[in-house]
Design a protein around this motif. Structure first.
Motif: not given
Length: 646
Positions: A428-437, A411-424
């Motif tokens: 513990g912590v509930a978190l949502t991590v998202r990446q691009g296409e 692949r040409v390119g690299a992933p991108t990460l987004e912290l879409a949500g986090a609640k402590g």
């Protein structure tokens, strides 16, 4: 007359070497006179061969088993009967001058004849490198060195003679000469030598010590050192080159700590990766794997020895380099062959080294080290590709690593990460991590700061998004996604402050010369040529693309007046009144990268020509003449991959 290294075009298309080829070379070399005379007795297997010499060499005699052979320019067509035959060649020529622009040649400071440049006859069709024996004589005060095992040497009042040999499939010989002092040490049956000019002689013991330690350390990780010796040659040229069993380093940089700490171990490791195991361009995934593996096992390993802060800084450097790479200059790892410009290095060295860092994290250090040893045992003195590495690591780990290698190699390119949500909450912590296409398969590091201390976790992200619950031993206070930069990814906003490479790598950048015509303008234009990783676009500020990066180079007053007129960020207060030249980066109000070089006068601009292109990772520098007396990277902003629960 065309130079020695102006090869016939057909040589560049030659796929390899004739199986079973053996050279027995007798060489008379006079570096100062730039004169080369060679007798080569070639053992050739049965079949039809077409041997090529570099233009500029004249064949005086060619006989196959005693019978004359017709020479057509610098090509020798030969048909060898069953059972093989011996071709005897005598040829001679004048070497080109040895200059920084040449790939080899001779002169008062010595001679440099690298492999693959046609100074010995090269078969047009081939299967493996030749074996060879080379006897060379040079006049005093020169000493000659070739790749291969030193068989014997003699000195007399007239000159120096030595014989070198290589019986295995490594590569054809490279030959060097210089007015050197030789220092030798035998370490665990490995002959270590320095060939230094007199001013470097006090460094010899330190270089030998470091070579011995590096060879021992890498042999313990990989397998026995593959050559009979290792030599360090002081070069009259500003280069740093590796060859089987030796390295050729510019004499002016040899005293620098960076050379001993990073460059020398890197070149020693290439004796395993690149020389001991050759880069093969076939297979499922082509490309040069050796630079990335060597960078990881030499440069990055040295940073790890210094501590996690140094290792993290090196990973961040690789990611910042990639952040500065324009999308149109990005490429897949399978397309990387060699460092021909900075863009290729960012992918072929940095991204590839990050691949091995992520692989080790994925399969564990024990399995990774076992895979390295397995790869060496199976492929030494053979061609190998990325798929051979995959098989070795898969066997060592017991895992299917095909998807891992495929996504990072093709692949040409690299992933991108987004912290879409986090609640402590309290446990513990509930978190949502998202990446691009397109989505990558990622093991994402997560750090949670709790009331009891730092906790490190990892979550799996195989699609566009995942939501997980991380249990902690104490109440969470903050969370960060990949704060140690363990993944190869596009940095999030705030993680990548501007650096010189944001401008110098982008072919769309415009350079404005901010000085009156004359010596200062000439020096500014020369500096623009040196800084650009390609051909710079020099134009008036009003004609530049308002969305593209901008470089402003000139004398201090003119630069500052131009920036003020255009409403661009001025010289930072922290740099005012310092040195003979100030260099800084910023982002314009429109978000375009800006690079400014403000020097006191033409001489100060001229002094930047050699050093400044080597500081592409910096955000700002202060120079006194040609010496960078201060430098740094602007502080990063707030990362969107961090959140506080307090």
């Amino acid at each position: 007359m065309r130079t020695l290294l102006a090869l016939l075009g057909i040589l560049a298309a030659a796929p390899g070497w004739a199986a079973g080829l053996h050279h027995d070379l007798t060489v008379t070399l006079d570096p100062a006179a730039r004169r080369l005379e060679v007798e080569d007795r070639l053992r050739l297997p049965a079949g039809t061969h077409r041997l090529l010499l570099a233009a500029g060499l004249t064949v005086g005699e060619a006989r196959l088993d005693g019978q004359p052979v017709a020479v057509r320019g610098n090509a020798l067509p030969v048909t060898v009967p069953e059972g093989g035959g011996e071709l005897r060649l005598r040829y001679a020529g004048t070497l080109p001058p040895l200059t920084p622009e040449s790939r080899g040649g001779g002169g008062a400071e010595g001679a440099y004849l690298p492999a693959g440049t046609g100074w010995i006859p090269t078969p047009e069709n081939a299967e493996s490198p030749p074996s060879w024996r080379l006897s060379v004589r040079v006049p005093a005060p020169f000493v000659a060195v070739a790749t291969g095992r030193l068989v014997e040497e003699t000195r007399d009042g007239v000159g120096y003679a030595a014989t070198f040999a290589e019986d295995r499939s490594v590569e054809e010989p490279s030959l060097f000469a210089g007015a050197w002092q030789v220092t030798e040490r035998v370490h665990n049956d490995v002959r270590l030598r320095t060939y230094f000019h007199p001013e470097q002689a006090p460094l010899a013991e330190e270089y030998l010590d470091l070579s011995a330690r590096t060879i021992d350390a890498q042999a313990g990780r990989i397998g026995a050192y593959p050559f009979a010796g290792f030599a360090i040659l002081s070069a009259p040229l500003p280069v740093g080159l590796g060859f089987p069993g030796l390295t050729y380093i510019g004499r002016q940089v040899m005293p620098l700590p960076f050379i001993r700490a990073q460059s020398l171990p890197h070149e020693i490791l290439h004796n395993w990766w690149g020389n001991g195991v050759r880069v093969g361009d076939g297979g499922v995934w082509p490309g040069n794997w050796s630079e990335g593996l060597t960078t990881f096992m030499a440069d990055y390993a040295a940073a790890e020895v210094r501590g996690e802060d140094a290792a993290r800084a090196m990973r961040l450097d690789w990611l910042r380099d990639y952040a500065a790479l324009p999308a149109e200059r990005d490429s897949a790892l399978t397309d990387f062959r060699a460092k021909v410009h900075d863009a290729a290095q960012i992918v072929g060295y940095g991204k590839a080294a990050m691949l091995f860092h992520m692989l080790r994290a994925e399969i564990g250090e024990e399995a990774f080290d076992a895979g390295i040893r397995r790869f060496w045992e199976e492929k030494r003195f053979q061609d190998a590709g990325w798929d051979d590495l995959r098989r070795a690591f898969a066997a060592a780990s017991g895992r299917d690593l095909g998807p891992f290698f495929k996504q990072w190699l093709t692949r040409v390119g690299a992933p991108t990460l987004e912290l879409a949500g986090a609640k402590g909450d309290g446990d513990g912590v509930a978190l949502t991590v998202r990446q691009g296409e397109p989505a990558y398969g990622l093991t994402v590091p997560v750090e949670v700061q709790t009331a009891a201390g730092m906790e490190r976790h990892a979550i799996r992200l195989d699609g566009r998004e995942t939501t997980v619950m991380i249990r902690t031993a104490a109440a969470p206070r903050a969370l960060a996604v990949d704060p140690g930069f363990g993944l190869f990814r596009r940095l999030a906003p705030g993680e990548a402050p501007p650096t010189l490479r944001d401008v110098t790598l982008d072919h769309a950048a415009t350079t404005v010369i901010a000085t009156a015509d004359g010596p200062a303008a000439e020096s500014a234009r020369a500096l623009a040529e040196r800084l650009a990783d390609g051909k710079p676009r020099i134009a008036a500020a009003e004609r530049s693309d308002p969305a593209a990066p901008l470089a402003v180079i000139g004398t201090a007053g003119e630069v500052e007046r131009l920036l003020a007129r255009l409403g661009l960020p001025p010289l930072p207060d922290s740099l005012k009144g310092r040195g003979t030249a100030r260099v800084w980066t910023a982002r314009t109000p429109q978000g375009r990268p800006l690079l400014a070089v403000a020097a006191d006068d033409a001489a100060a601009l001229q002094a930047l020509l050699r050093p400044l292109p080597h500081y592409g990772r910096q955000s700002w520098l202060v120079f006194e003449g040609a010496r960078a007396v201060d430098r740094g990277v602007w502080p990063a902003g707030d990362s969107p991959l961090r959140v506080s629960f307090e």
